[in-house]
Design a protein around this motif. Structure first.
Motif, PDB file in Angstrom:
ATOM      1  N   ASN A  67       0.843  -1.198   0.000  1.00  0.00           N
ATOM      2  CA  ASN A  67       0.000   0.000   0.000  1.00  0.00           C
ATOM      3  C   ASN A  67       0.881   1.251   0.000  1.00  0.00           C
ATOM      4  O   ASN A  67       2.111   1.167  -0.105  1.00  0.00           O
ATOM      5  N   GLU A  68       0.264   2.405   0.145  1.00  0.00           N
ATOM      6  CA  GLU A  68       1.002   3.665   0.030  1.00  0.00           C
ATOM      7  C   GLU A  68       2.026   3.838   1.139  1.00  0.00           C
ATOM      8  O   GLU A  68       3.024   4.557   0.989  1.00  0.00           O
ATOM      9  N   GLN A  69       1.824   3.154   2.267  1.00  0.00           N
ATOM     10  CA  GLN A  69       2.779   3.218   3.388  1.00  0.00           C
ATOM     11  C   GLN A  69       3.877   2.163   3.280  1.00  0.00           C
ATOM     12  O   GLN A  69       4.720   2.034   4.159  1.00  0.00           O
ATOM     13  N   GLY A  70       3.867   1.371   2.199  1.00  0.00           N
ATOM     14  CA  GLY A  70       4.876   0.339   2.001  1.00  0.00           C
ATOM     15  C   GLY A  70       4.604  -0.938   2.756  1.00  0.00           C
ATOM     16  O   GLY A  70       5.489  -1.791   2.898  1.00  0.00           O
TER      17      GLY A  70
ATOM     18  N   CYS B 274      -7.418   2.799  -4.485  1.00  0.00           N
ATOM     19  CA  CYS B 274      -6.270   2.909  -3.578  1.00  0.00           C
ATOM     20  C   CYS B 274      -4.968   3.052  -4.367  1.00  0.00           C
ATOM     21  O   CYS B 274      -4.822   2.507  -5.459  1.00  0.00           O
ATOM     22  N   ALA B 275      -4.014   3.793  -3.809  1.00  0.00           N
ATOM     23  CA  ALA B 275      -2.662   3.829  -4.361  1.00  0.00           C
ATOM     24  C   ALA B 275      -1.962   2.527  -3.987  1.00  0.00           C
ATOM     25  O   ALA B 275      -1.999   2.100  -2.835  1.00  0.00           O
ATOM     26  N   VAL B 276      -1.298   1.893  -4.951  1.00  0.00           N
ATOM     27  CA  VAL B 276      -0.733   0.572  -4.708  1.00  0.00           C
ATOM     28  C   VAL B 276       0.522   0.376  -5.543  1.00  0.00           C
ATOM     29  O   VAL B 276       0.659   0.929  -6.640  1.00  0.00           O
ATOM     30  N   SER B 277       1.466  -0.408  -5.007  1.00  0.00           N
ATOM     31  CA  SER B 277       2.695  -0.762  -5.731  1.00  0.00           C
ATOM     32  C   SER B 277       2.776  -2.272  -5.864  1.00  0.00           C
ATOM     33  O   SER B 277       2.469  -3.010  -4.915  1.00  0.00           O
TER      34      SER B 277
ATOM     35  N   ASP C  71       9.512  -1.507  -8.379  1.00  0.00           N
ATOM     36  CA  ASP C  71       8.123  -1.221  -8.017  1.00  0.00           C
ATOM     37  C   ASP C  71       7.370  -0.639  -9.210  1.00  0.00           C
ATOM     38  O   ASP C  71       7.861   0.305  -9.853  1.00  0.00           O
TER      39      ASP C  71
ATOM     40  N   PHE D   7       4.156   1.402  -9.655  1.00  0.00           N
ATOM     41  CA  PHE D   7       3.248   2.180  -8.816  1.00  0.00           C
ATOM     42  C   PHE D   7       2.021   2.610  -9.610  1.00  0.00           C
ATOM     43  O   PHE D   7       2.136   3.178 -10.699  1.00  0.00           O
TER      44      PHE D   7
ATOM     45  N   PRO E  54      -1.234   4.972  -8.976  1.00  0.00           N
ATOM     46  CA  PRO E  54      -1.740   5.930  -7.981  1.00  0.00           C
ATOM     47  C   PRO E  54      -3.199   5.736  -7.620  1.00  0.00           C
ATOM     48  O   PRO E  54      -3.633   6.157  -6.545  1.00  0.00           O
ATOM     49  N   LYS E  55      -3.983   5.065  -8.495  1.00  0.00           N
ATOM     50  CA  LYS E  55      -5.409   4.893  -8.214  1.00  0.00           C
ATOM     51  C   LYS E  55      -5.891   3.656  -8.970  1.00  0.00           C
ATOM     52  O   LYS E  55      -6.187   3.729 -10.155  1.00  0.00           O
TER      53      LYS E  55
END
Length: 427
Positions: A295-298, A308-311, A360, A362, A364-365
């Motif tokens: 997730n966005e917090q790693g 959601c932002a996802v990597s 990664d 990434f 963003p949405k």
């Protein structure tokens, strides 16, 4: 459609692992005596192990790449041949194209057959594009005047006019594929055989190639055998499919039921780690080892809220230096239909890999509605496919606040696109 143009009976292809050739001199003599003098079956064709690449093989073991294949293809039919990597699809096409010979069984082909199996197949690297066109046409049994008549059409379709008199060893893989397909499709073969090689071309060329195959089959009544992992292309183009697994045909029939059968074979692989996956196309140079969703917090997550932002973190092993590597993440639904892809060749730039690393991707949405999806991974370079695995991971999307309104569209409305509306007050 009533005439049979390809008839395959009891076809098998046996390979000896870890050996060059099909066997020792004593084995060859034994086979000759049994089959040609005593009239018995091939003593080395009855193999106890099928070509299951998930099992560890012993040196010298006999393995059936194809096993008792029986298949008929009618005139004008567009037949999709689908299956996991290592199922035997390419081996079957090589036998049809007479690149290699069968161990047992027979193949009867009515009419001229043109094939496009791999990047550069049938091309002499020191010869120019023009010379290779004439050489391929001659191999197909065409006269010079027939090739002359088609030359301009071939060059225009392939888009290589500027490099027509340049040796093909200087062509990129994409140029080589375009020219190879143009030759195969335009020199009027009764049967056109196309392997997954079209995946190397860009989107514009793939669209042109599929359009040409439709024209060849629907308007000219010619037969097409099409191998692809893109179920959208298979469903759009083919009026029937053959599903292969471990060297055998397990289904022959309608496109929709065949695709369902194929997907059921693959979905179970998502539970395996990438290191355990042997159903892959692998060059031996770079290899996908693992993939995780962050997730966005790693923090690693198993479910992704829509919007959601996802990597997607790819762990890649490098056995040598590979330059200009493209990484493709293909997102498909439960029917195998492509929804969208991420590709660094489009969004940023190709990368050079010379050591193990994490990369990664990434987003963003995430634009997917609530539901279950699957991810395919491909690494490619100028040399072609470096590593390719289907159904590497099951992705579960849960409800989220995509539009920040608290309202969520339903699944049937397709992908989400970030947007907004404004009122024009005439100012």
């Amino acid at each position: 459609m009533s005439n049979t143009v390809i008839k395959i009976e009891n076809l098998s292809k046996i390979y000896r692992l870890g050996e060059v050739g099909t066997g020792t001199l004593s084995h060859d003599l034994n086979r000759f005596v049994r089959m040609n003098i005593l009239g018995q079956d091939d003593p080395y064709a009855k193999v106890g192990h099928v070509n299951d690449r998930t099992q560890k093989a012993e040196k010298g073991e006999l393995v059936a790449a194809l096993r008792d294949i029986n298949l008929e293809v009618k005139e004008g039919e567009v037949l999709g041949i689908i299956g996991k990597n290592g199922a035997g699809k390419s081996t079957l096409l090589k036998l049809l194209s007479r690149v290699t010979s069968p161990t047992t069984g027979s193949i009867k082909v009515k009419g001229r057959l043109a094939s496009l199996l791999e990047v550069g197949t049938g091309f002499h690297p020191e010869m120019t594009g023009r010379e290779n066109i004439y050489m391929n046409g001659t191999i197909m049994g065409m006269r010079k005047w027939e090739i002359d008549r088609k030359l301009d059409e071939i060059v225009e379709f392939a888009g290589v006019a500027k490099y027509l008199d340049t040796p093909t060893k200087r062509y990129s893989s994409g140029m080589t594929v375009r020219l190879g397909f143009a030759i195969a499709a335009h020199l009027e073969p009764e049967i056109l055989v196309v392997d997954e090689v079209l995946a190397v071309g860009d989107a514009e060329f793939q669209k042109k190639a599929i359009g040409k195959m439709q024209d060849v089959s629907q308007n000219q009544g010619r037969t097409v055998l099409f191998v692809s992992h893109n179920m959208g292309s298979i469903q759009h183009l083919c009026n029937g499919v053959t599903v292969m697994n471990n060297g055998s045909i397990i289904y022959r029939g309608t496109t929709d039921k065949g695709i369902e059968k194929y997907l059921n074979l693959n979905i179970g692989n998502t539970n395996k780690s990438l290191n355990e996956r042997t159903d892959r196309k692998y060059s031996g140079r770079i290899k996908f080892q693992d993939i995780n969703i962050l997730n966005e917090q790693g923090i690693q997550i198993d479910q992704i809220p829509t919007g959601c932002a996802v990597s997607f973190r790819l762990k890649i092993q490098a056995n040598t230096k590979v330059e200009k590597v493209g990484l493709r993440l293909l997102f498909v639904n439960t029917k195998g239909q492509t929804l969208f892809l991420c590709n660094n060749a489009y969004s940023s730039q190709l990368i050079n890999i010379n050591k193990d690393l994490n990369i990664d991707c990434f987003i963003p949405k995430i634009p997917l509605p609530e539901g279950i999806y699957y991810l395919h991974l491909t690494a490619f370079s100028e040399n072609g496919i470096e590593d390719d695995i289907e159904f590497v991971k099951e992705i579960q999307i849960i409800s989220g606040n995509f539009f920040e309104t608290g309202k969520t569209p339903v699944l049937k409305e397709g992908l989400f696109v970030d947007h907004h509306f404004e009122i024009d007050n005439g100012k």
